[in-house]
Write an enzyme that holds these catalytic residues in place. Structure first.
Site, PDB file in Angstrom:
ATOM      1  N   ASP A  13     -59.715  72.546  38.732  1.00  0.00           N
ATOM      2  CA  ASP A  13     -59.189  71.509  37.837  1.00  0.00           C
ATOM      3  C   ASP A  13     -59.337  70.107  38.434  1.00  0.00           C
ATOM      4  O   ASP A  13     -58.367  69.332  38.480  1.00  0.00           O
ATOM      5  CB  ASP A  13     -57.686  71.750  37.553  1.00  0.00           C
ATOM      6  CG  ASP A  13     -57.373  73.179  37.137  1.00  0.00           C
ATOM      7  OD1 ASP A  13     -58.160  73.747  36.375  1.00  0.00           O
ATOM      8  OD2 ASP A  13     -56.327  73.703  37.573  1.00  0.00           O
ATOM      9  N   GLU A 227     -57.276  73.474  26.340  1.00  0.00           N
ATOM     10  CA  GLU A 227     -56.580  72.833  27.465  1.00  0.00           C
ATOM     11  C   GLU A 227     -57.555  71.872  28.140  1.00  0.00           C
ATOM     12  O   GLU A 227     -58.659  71.653  27.654  1.00  0.00           O
ATOM     13  CB  GLU A 227     -56.096  73.896  28.476  1.00  0.00           C
ATOM     14  CG  GLU A 227     -57.205  74.715  29.106  1.00  0.00           C
ATOM     15  CD  GLU A 227     -56.699  75.879  29.960  1.00  0.00           C
ATOM     16  OE1 GLU A 227     -55.482  76.134  30.025  1.00  0.00           O
ATOM     17  OE2 GLU A 227     -57.560  76.559  30.553  1.00  0.00           O
TER      18      GLU A 227
HETATM   19  O1  FUB Z   1     -55.189  75.856  37.128  1.00  0.00           O
HETATM   20  C1  FUB Z   1     -54.294  76.432  36.209  1.00  0.00           C
HETATM   21  C2  FUB Z   1     -54.788  76.235  34.817  1.00  0.00           C
HETATM   22  O2  FUB Z   1     -56.050  76.856  34.657  1.00  0.00           O
HETATM   23  C3  FUB Z   1     -55.052  74.810  34.426  1.00  0.00           C
HETATM   24  O3  FUB Z   1     -53.887  74.069  34.207  1.00  0.00           O
HETATM   25  C4  FUB Z   1     -55.905  75.023  33.240  1.00  0.00           C
HETATM   26  O4  FUB Z   1     -56.570  73.882  32.779  1.00  0.00           O
HETATM   27  C5  FUB Z   1     -56.849  76.091  33.752  1.00  0.00           C
HETATM   28  O5  FUB Z   1     -57.919  75.546  34.474  1.00  0.00           O
END
Ligand code: FUB
Length: 324
Positions: A13, A227
């Site tokens: 991320d 997301e």
């Molecule tokens: O790293 C945990 C979660 O996985 C992140 O918040 C999301 O975007 C995904 O990459």
């Protein structure tokens, strides 16, 4: 295929920013756990952040060590997920999601005097914040915006309007209960206060429109928001990019305002090794870069990821192309 940028830790991320002419990377710090894979993402059980930096795109990556740990966040109980950072008036702000003491994802802030930290967490999360994946964008006039949200494990589907400008949490909707049809759920955006640690506007939904000018539909899993919001500006146009989650693309949409609406434009990244995909886009050294992650280093273990980077260019229409 690019090599992992960081091989000493599992990192994911990546939010990249240029501060004081140096490139800083604010990633999640993945760790091994015995938690079984599930759709709520419990296996992503991270407990601290490291900050990394580079003098140029060809220089070695410096690990500045632990910048913030879970035990130093008064309101958080677990899962330090994807962070981002911003600066204003000589202070640096680390924005991060975590579950609060009730187990609900919220977005907190920690402050430092230098971009690499260590950061001191504020007593409580940003009032009115919820869900995951904060991404800060500071526009040319100095106004800050916080984009956030993620469905399924990120709980965005649990937040409905209170009939006015507020949002309320419905515990009965925890889990992947996004709508099966109708308009897709959108990311959220709020204007940041001058203090950078509060909202100065109601939280609004980010709308992505299809080629007919209609909101992208919930069943359109190849284009709907899941997301990993990111905002950047190129030649006066606002580029909102995000992950499509269960179809594993990074896609983008463009608009004339940081609030949207944004028109869907296309894909930037095809699926990578591993379930999640999450990126940031930054100009550095006169060129544009996409930082992202895959699971090369762990041989494909979805919660043990590593940051990578590739160059992007824009064509005459402003469409994004990956440099091969
Ligand atoms: O790293 C945990 C979660 O996985 C992140 O918040 C999301 O975007 C995904 O990459």
């Amino acid at each position: 295929m690019p090599e992992p940028l960081i091989k000493t830790l599992y990192t994911a991320d990546p939010s990249a920013h240029v501060f004081n002419s140096r490139l800083y990377i604010y990633p999640s710090h993945d760790r091994e756990t015995a938690i079984q894979f599930n759709d709520s993402g419990d296996q992503y059980d991270m407990t601290d952040y490291h900050v990394f930096s580079m003098e140029s795109m060809t220089s070695p990556v410096t690990d500045h060590g632990v910048a913030l740990t879970l035990q130093d966040v008064p309101w958080a109980s677990k899962q330090l997920w994807a962070p981002d950072a911003a600066t204003k008036d000589g202070k640096y702000y680390l924005y991060f999601p975590a579950r609060d003491r009730e187990g609900v994802f919220r977005i907190g802030v920690a402050v430092a005097r230098v971009p690499e930290g260590p950061f001191a967490a504020l007593e409580s999360y940003i009032e009115g914040s919820y869900s995951i994946d904060p991404a800060v964008f500071v526009d040319g006039d100095g106004t800050g915006y916080l984009y956030f949200g993620g469905i399924w494990g990120g709980e965005l589907q649990c937040w409905g309007t209170d009939g006015g400008e507020g949002w309320v949490f419905d515990k009965g909707l925890v889990g992947p209960n996004e709508p099966c049809e109708g308009r897709a759920l959108g990311a959220r955006v709020a204007k940041l206060g001058g203090d950078m640690v509060s909202f100065a506007s109601p939280v609004r939904e980010v709308v992505v429109l299809d080629e007919s000018g209609e909101p992208v539909r919930a069943e359109d899993h190849e284009r709907r928001f899941f997301e990993a919001s990111w905002m950047h500006k190129y030649r006066g146009t606002y580029y909102f990019s995000y992950s499509t989650g269960d179809t594993h693309f990074v896609v983008y949409a463009t608009g004339d305002s940081p609030w949207g609406p944004f028109r869907y434009r296309g894909r930037i990244l095809e699926p990578v090794l591993g379930w999640t995909t999450h990126h940031s886009i930054v100009e550095f050294g006169g060129r544009w870069w996409i930082f992202y992650h895959d699971c090369t280093l762990s041989g494909g273990v979805s919660h043990l990821r590593n940051v990578k980077v590739r160059e992007i260019v824009y064509d005459e229409e402003g469409d994004i192309r990956l440099v091969e």
